[in-house]
Scaffold this motif. Structure first.
Motif, PDB file in Angstrom:
ATOM      1  N   ASP A   1     -51.332  27.640   1.384  1.00 47.77           N
ATOM      2  CA  ASP A   1     -51.618  26.201   1.455  1.00 47.77           C
ATOM      3  C   ASP A   1     -52.524  25.960   2.661  1.00 47.77           C
ATOM      4  OD1 ASP A   1     -51.718  23.467   1.582  1.00 47.77           O
ATOM      5  OD2 ASP A   1     -49.576  23.172   1.985  1.00 47.77           O
ATOM      6  N   LYS A   2     -53.793  25.752   2.393  1.00 45.99           N
ATOM      7  CA  LYS A   2     -54.770  25.534   3.467  1.00 45.99           C
ATOM      8  C   LYS A   2     -55.200  24.061   3.546  1.00 45.99           C
ATOM      9  CE  LYS A   2     -56.642  30.217   2.918  1.00 45.99           C
ATOM     10  NZ  LYS A   2     -55.993  30.766   4.121  1.00 45.99           N
ATOM     11  N   THR A   3     -54.457  23.195   2.888  1.00 44.31           N
ATOM     12  CA  THR A   3     -54.826  21.780   2.830  1.00 44.31           C
ATOM     13  C   THR A   3     -54.924  21.164   4.223  1.00 44.31           C
ATOM     14  OG1 THR A   3     -53.630  21.597   0.734  1.00 44.31           O
ATOM     15  CG2 THR A   3     -54.196  19.535   1.852  1.00 44.31           C
ATOM     16  N   ASP A   4     -55.971  20.407   4.436  1.00 47.20           N
ATOM     17  CA  ASP A   4     -56.118  19.640   5.680  1.00 47.20           C
ATOM     18  C   ASP A   4     -55.433  18.290   5.450  1.00 47.20           C
ATOM     19  OD1 ASP A   4     -56.821  18.160   7.879  1.00 47.20           O
ATOM     20  OD2 ASP A   4     -58.953  18.728   7.827  1.00 47.20           O
ATOM     21  N   TYR A   5     -54.127  18.252   5.736  1.00 48.97           N
ATOM     22  CA  TYR A   5     -53.363  17.041   5.433  1.00 48.97           C
ATOM     23  C   TYR A   5     -53.769  15.865   6.314  1.00 48.97           C
ATOM     24  CZ  TYR A   5     -50.336  19.738   2.369  1.00 48.97           C
ATOM     25  OH  TYR A   5     -49.859  20.508   1.343  1.00 48.97           O
ATOM     26  N   ARG A   6     -54.257  16.169   7.491  1.00 45.34           N
ATOM     27  CA  ARG A   6     -54.710  15.083   8.367  1.00 45.34           C
ATOM     28  C   ARG A   6     -55.884  14.354   7.723  1.00 45.34           C
ATOM     29  NH1 ARG A   6     -54.208  13.988  13.871  1.00 45.34           N
ATOM     30  NH2 ARG A   6     -55.948  12.809  14.756  1.00 45.34           N
ATOM     31  N   ALA A   7     -56.834  15.116   7.209  1.00 43.43           N
ATOM     32  CA  ALA A   7     -57.990  14.507   6.554  1.00 43.43           C
ATOM     33  C   ALA A   7     -57.574  13.792   5.271  1.00 43.43           C
ATOM     34  CB  ALA A   7     -59.036  15.578   6.248  1.00 43.43           C
ATOM     35  N   THR A   8     -56.679  14.438   4.507  1.00 43.66           N
ATOM     36  CA  THR A   8     -56.213  13.832   3.255  1.00 43.66           C
ATOM     37  C   THR A   8     -55.486  12.525   3.526  1.00 43.66           C
ATOM     38  OG1 THR A   8     -55.943  16.040   2.303  1.00 43.66           O
ATOM     39  CG2 THR A   8     -54.866  14.231   1.159  1.00 43.66           C
ATOM     40  N   LEU A   9     -54.680  12.512   4.591  1.00 43.80           N
ATOM     41  CA  LEU A   9     -53.953  11.293   4.967  1.00 43.80           C
ATOM     42  C   LEU A   9     -54.941  10.165   5.269  1.00 43.80           C
ATOM     43  CD1 LEU A   9     -51.046  10.173   5.715  1.00 43.80           C
ATOM     44  CD2 LEU A   9     -51.658  10.707   8.071  1.00 43.80           C
ATOM     45  N   GLY A  10     -55.979  10.491   6.031  1.00 41.79           N
ATOM     46  CA  GLY A  10     -56.975   9.478   6.358  1.00 41.79           C
ATOM     47  C   GLY A  10     -57.687   8.950   5.134  1.00 41.79           C
ATOM     48  N   GLN A  11     -57.975   9.850   4.199  1.00 36.65           N
ATOM     49  CA  GLN A  11     -58.685   9.448   2.975  1.00 36.65           C
ATOM     50  C   GLN A  11     -57.830   8.548   2.083  1.00 36.65           C
ATOM     51  OE1 GLN A  11     -59.635  13.252   1.287  1.00 36.65           O
ATOM     52  NE2 GLN A  11     -61.086  13.786   2.915  1.00 36.65           N
ATOM     53  N   GLN A  12     -56.535   8.837   2.020  1.00 42.95           N
ATOM     54  CA  GLN A  12     -55.678   8.116   1.082  1.00 42.95           C
ATOM     55  C   GLN A  12     -54.945   6.929   1.702  1.00 42.95           C
ATOM     56  OE1 GLN A  12     -53.298  10.403  -1.585  1.00 42.95           O
ATOM     57  NE2 GLN A  12     -54.769  12.057  -1.748  1.00 42.95           N
ATOM     58  N   TYR A  13     -54.788   6.912   3.027  1.00 42.67           N
ATOM     59  CA  TYR A  13     -54.018   5.843   3.671  1.00 42.67           C
ATOM     60  C   TYR A  13     -54.883   4.819   4.395  1.00 42.67           C
ATOM     61  CZ  TYR A  13     -49.292   7.587   2.815  1.00 42.67           C
ATOM     62  OH  TYR A  13     -48.118   7.952   2.221  1.00 42.67           O
ATOM     63  N   LEU A  14     -56.094   5.196   4.737  1.00 45.02           N
ATOM     64  CA  LEU A  14     -56.915   4.273   5.509  1.00 45.02           C
ATOM     65  C   LEU A  14     -57.733   3.273   4.692  1.00 45.02           C
ATOM     66  CD1 LEU A  14     -58.163   6.434   8.501  1.00 45.02           C
ATOM     67  CD2 LEU A  14     -56.514   4.557   8.526  1.00 45.02           C
ATOM     68  N   PRO A  15     -57.983   3.537   3.398  1.00 44.60           N
ATOM     69  CA  PRO A  15     -58.672   2.496   2.632  1.00 44.60           C
ATOM     70  C   PRO A  15     -57.912   1.178   2.731  1.00 44.60           C
ATOM     71  CG  PRO A  15     -58.601   4.511   1.366  1.00 44.60           C
ATOM     72  CD  PRO A  15     -57.751   4.753   2.577  1.00 44.60           C
ATOM     73  N   ILE A  16     -58.655   0.096   2.759  1.00 43.22           N
ATOM     74  CA  ILE A  16     -58.049  -1.224   2.956  1.00 43.22           C
ATOM     75  C   ILE A  16     -57.090  -1.562   1.815  1.00 43.22           C
ATOM     76  CG2 ILE A  16     -58.531  -3.691   3.130  1.00 43.22           C
ATOM     77  CD1 ILE A  16     -61.243  -2.896   4.365  1.00 43.22           C
ATOM     78  N   PHE A  17     -55.846  -1.859   2.171  1.00 47.34           N
ATOM     79  CA  PHE A  17     -54.874  -2.277   1.169  1.00 47.34           C
ATOM     80  C   PHE A  17     -55.020  -3.766   0.855  1.00 47.34           C
ATOM     81  CE2 PHE A  17     -52.749   1.656   2.326  1.00 47.34           C
ATOM     82  CZ  PHE A  17     -52.206   2.061   1.122  1.00 47.34           C
ATOM     83  N   GLY A  18     -55.581  -4.493   1.777  1.00 48.49           N
ATOM     84  CA  GLY A  18     -55.787  -5.915   1.543  1.00 48.49           C
ATOM     85  C   GLY A  18     -54.604  -6.783   1.877  1.00 48.49           C
TER      86      GLY A  18
END
Length: 364
Positions: free
Chosen positions: A93-110
């Motif tokens: 498992d080489k996933t960059d979870y920090r980057a993935t977290l930013g991609q999936q959690y930082l988009p504006i929820f509104g």
């Protein structure tokens, strides 16, 4: 342009501190204040199948409880278990979870606030860059910590947490405080913590119901056979009693307890009788010895489930004890209870002020 939501990360000083219950109660308070909230649990612990997809059970429960639409539910990055750890250690498992977290959690929820449930303690998730502090850093979250109160020694864990979390820590919740110690905590611990820059936003008294488990959960954990009362598996068990003494001692012992599960041998008929006439929520019979018909009939009359397990008494007690130590808040009666406790003992207005949020509506 839509506004960006704020992030609040709920963590705990150690596992099973009451974090999930606090998240649930807080969610209801925020909704009552008219806030538009989203919810997520980046590091999952209990994934299951739901309508063809894999979901985190706590996320699904809270989302359903609050009627959150799908665009207000953040995805779980990973289920923390032995398999996941082995894959990470082996380099599979080489996933960059920090980057993935930013991609999936930082988009504006509104919405107004994204409420995130953190790992079990301050270190859990480090292997995947998903520890409480790492998640808080990525999404720029304020942190609220839950601490199960054991004694005044709890101050040590809270001071250590303050050192690690720093200025992100906007408050703590002291949970499970025995009724006889609330005054001491309020007079000594609370003012000391406030002086150390640790706002005490909640002091929740010990509540037996929240520490209880359903008979159905005991059936599941014990792999038990239900001999009667299968329609009463929603009964809540608050304590455990072991029927290993003589009947006179058992009667005195049972009368001092309430809403208990009684573990005894299938051949201890007199103990079974005594248990049925006291505050018993279920009988757990060991040794796979069936009780006599008059015991089953009496249990049916009193609507008390009887379970049979293919285990010895010691193993049975260990499993039940472990189940009590890992209780969840997925029963409706617990949802109502924690909502009431939080409404009475948590300073929601102070939290909103700390976050810089002004609720649109205040519902009393």
């Amino acid at each position: 342009m839509p506004k960006s939501a704020k992030y609040l990360l709920i963590g705990s000083t150690e596992s099973y501190s009451g974090k999930s219950a606090t998240v649930l109660g807080l969610s209801h308070l925020l909704k009552q204040k008219g806030l538009d909230i989203a919810y997520g649990k980046p590091l999952g612990t209990s994934l299951s199948e739901f309508e063809g997809s894999v979901v985190e059970e706590d996320v699904q429960f809270i989302a359903n409880s609050l009627n959150l639409p799908s665009n207000r539910i953040a995805p779980t990055m990973l289920a923390l278990d032995e398999v996941a750890i082995q894959k990470r250690l082996r380099g599979e498992d080489k996933t960059d979870y920090r980057a993935t977290l930013g991609q999936q959690y930082l988009p504006i929820f509104g919405g107004d606030l994204v409420l995130l449930e953190g790992p079990g303690n301050l270190s859990e998730g480090n292997l995947f860059d998903l520890s409480l502090l790492q998640v808080a850093d990525v999404v720029d979250a304020a942190v609220l910590l839950v601490c199960r109160y054991k004694s005044l020694l709890s101050v040590e864990a809270l001071l250590g947490a303050k050192q690690r979390v720093g200025d992100r820590l906007i408050g703590v919740v002291l949970n499970d405080i025995p009724g006889t110690q609330i005054e001491e905590v309020d007079a000594q611990l609370r003012p000391f913590l406030e002086q150390q820059g640790i706002p005490v936003l909640g002091m929740l008294p010990k509540n037996d119901l929240l520490r209880s488990v359903s008979v159905g959960e005991l059936v599941k954990q014990l792999n038990a056979q239900v001999l009667c009362g299968s329609d009463r598996l929603d009964l809540m068990v608050e304590s455990l009693a072991i029927g290993a003494m003589n009947v006179n001692s058992a009667v005195k012992y049972f009368r001092k307890r309430r809403n208990m599960a009684v573990v005894t041998g299938g051949d201890r008929v007199e103990i079974q009788q005594a248990a049925l006439e006291t505050s018993t929520q279920c009988l757990i019979l060991t040794g796979q010895l069936p009780p006599p018909s008059f015991i089953l009939n009496r249990a049916e009359e009193l609507e008390i489930p009887i379970l049979s397990v293919d285990l010895d008494t010691l193993t049975t007690v260990e499993i039940v004890d472990r189940t009590f130590g890992q209780v969840r808040v997925h029963e409706p009666i617990k949802v109502h209870c924690i909502s009431q406790l939080m409404a009475e003992h948590f300073d929601i207005n102070r939290l909103l002020s700390q976050l810089g949020l002004n609720p649109a509506v205040a519902i009393q």
